[in-house]
Design a protein around this motif. Structure first.
Motif, PDB file in Angstrom:
ATOM      1  N   PRO A  87      67.173  16.221   1.744  1.00  0.00           N
ATOM      2  CA  PRO A  87      66.062  15.436   2.298  1.00  0.00           C
ATOM      3  C   PRO A  87      65.864  15.738   3.786  1.00  0.00           C
ATOM      4  O   PRO A  87      65.995  14.874   4.654  1.00  0.00           O
ATOM      5  N   VAL A  88      65.550  17.008   4.078  1.00  0.00           N
ATOM      6  CA  VAL A  88      65.332  17.487   5.439  1.00  0.00           C
ATOM      7  C   VAL A  88      64.060  18.321   5.425  1.00  0.00           C
ATOM      8  O   VAL A  88      63.871  19.146   4.526  1.00  0.00           O
ATOM      9  N   ALA A  89      63.191  18.122   6.400  1.00  0.00           N
ATOM     10  CA  ALA A  89      61.953  18.891   6.468  1.00  0.00           C
ATOM     11  C   ALA A  89      61.669  19.303   7.901  1.00  0.00           C
ATOM     12  O   ALA A  89      61.868  18.514   8.839  1.00  0.00           O
ATOM     13  N   ILE A  90      61.206  20.544   8.061  1.00  0.00           N
ATOM     14  CA  ILE A  90      60.710  21.021   9.351  1.00  0.00           C
ATOM     15  C   ILE A  90      59.219  20.722   9.360  1.00  0.00           C
ATOM     16  O   ILE A  90      58.451  21.339   8.624  1.00  0.00           O
ATOM     17  N   VAL A  91      58.808  19.754  10.175  1.00  0.00           N
ATOM     18  CA  VAL A  91      57.408  19.319  10.138  1.00  0.00           C
ATOM     19  C   VAL A  91      56.560  20.011  11.202  1.00  0.00           C
ATOM     20  O   VAL A  91      55.328  19.934  11.153  1.00  0.00           O
ATOM     21  N   ALA A  92      57.213  20.695  12.157  1.00  0.00           N
ATOM     22  CA  ALA A  92      56.487  21.492  13.146  1.00  0.00           C
ATOM     23  C   ALA A  92      57.437  22.532  13.716  1.00  0.00           C
ATOM     24  O   ALA A  92      58.652  22.325  13.757  1.00  0.00           O
ATOM     25  N   CYS A  93      56.853  23.650  14.149  1.00  0.00           N
ATOM     26  CA  CYS A  93      57.661  24.736  14.707  1.00  0.00           C
ATOM     27  C   CYS A  93      56.821  25.440  15.762  1.00  0.00           C
ATOM     28  O   CYS A  93      55.610  25.641  15.578  1.00  0.00           O
TER      29      CYS A  93
END
Length: 255
Positions: A87-93
């Motif tokens: 339950p981990v998400a990269i929402v911006a980079c």
């Protein structure tokens, strides 16, 4: 090596916390493992703040250094693919300058704590809120919270294992808000400062809950602060209602 800023969202329940630990699942470990799938080597990332076991994040910020010059969107998409099913998400980079640092460039951390007030156990919100079976006096809690605003010696609200060099911190905001939540009435605590001591926010919330329940007066909070004694603190609340909501920089790396 190009450096990238990552805005990270996660549920803390499955993890021992942010920081990588031997033989224990961590958010840092999950992201570094995903990076190793993209560039097979050892990766070490840094974050704006270390969250404890069970603590969530809506806007954690981390940095990674890559060998390839990745398009930021493609990097975030590839990481999210390899992070499944965690339950981990990269929402911006975003690509950033080599001098930018997720921790040391930050000028403010913002936390949110959620209390759900209902007698029935939490179901949909289980693990996301601190559920209590009483109604809290929000005005009294705010009166107690107001006594903590500003620059103080926060020894009372500091964990005995805190490694910070000094208990002196400046608290910019501690706002208590009544909210109509999805599963029932909630109280939200909005907390802002440049940096925090270990367990400081959970110590605030646990103490202010005693005020809201009528066991403490608002003035008792000020007395506890002035005592500069960990024994004067109220109960430390559980971690699962706490969220690292946002990290602020002089200029946002995400535009």
């Amino acid at each position: 090596m190009p450096r990238y800023a990552l805005k990270v969202e996660y549920q803390g329940a499955p993890f021992s916390g942010w920081q990588k630990q031997k033989e224990l699942p961590s958010v840092q470990g999950a992201i570094e493992a995903a990076l190793a799938r993209l560039e097979p080597r050892a990766h070490t990332i840094a974050a704006a703040g270390r969250t404890d076991a069970g603590v969530h994040a809506l806007g954690q910020v981390a940095q990674c250094d890559m060998a390839r010059d990745w398009d930021p969107f493609r990097l975030s998409e590839a990481l999210n693919h390899h992070l499944k099913p965690a339950p981990v998400a990269i929402v911006a980079c975003a690509q950033v300058d080599d001098s930018w640092h997720a921790r040391f460039s930050a000028v403010e951390r913002q936390y949110l704590f959620r209390i759900l007030m209902r007698r029935a156990p939490a179901t949909h919100e289980a693990g996301q809120v601190w559920r209590i079976n009483r109604t809290l006096n929000v005005a009294a809690m705010q009166a107690g919270a107001d006594q903590l605003i500003g620059r103080h010696d926060f020894t009372t609200f500091r964990s005995s294992i805190c490694q910070a060099a000094s208990p002196l911190k400046t608290l910019d905001e501690l706002r208590v808000q009544a909210v109509d939540g999805f599963s029932g009435p909630e109280v939200h605590f909005h907390v802002r400062a440049r940096s925090f001591l270990h367990n400081q926010v959970r110590s605030f919330v646990g103490t202010l809950e005693r005020v809201g329940a009528g066991a403490w007066s608002p003035d008792d909070v000020g007395a506890a602060l002035r005592a500069r004694d960990r024994a004067a603190c109220g109960p430390v609340c559980p971690p699962h209602g706490l969220y690292l909501a946002a990290v602020r920089y002089p200029q946002s790396p995400f535009g």
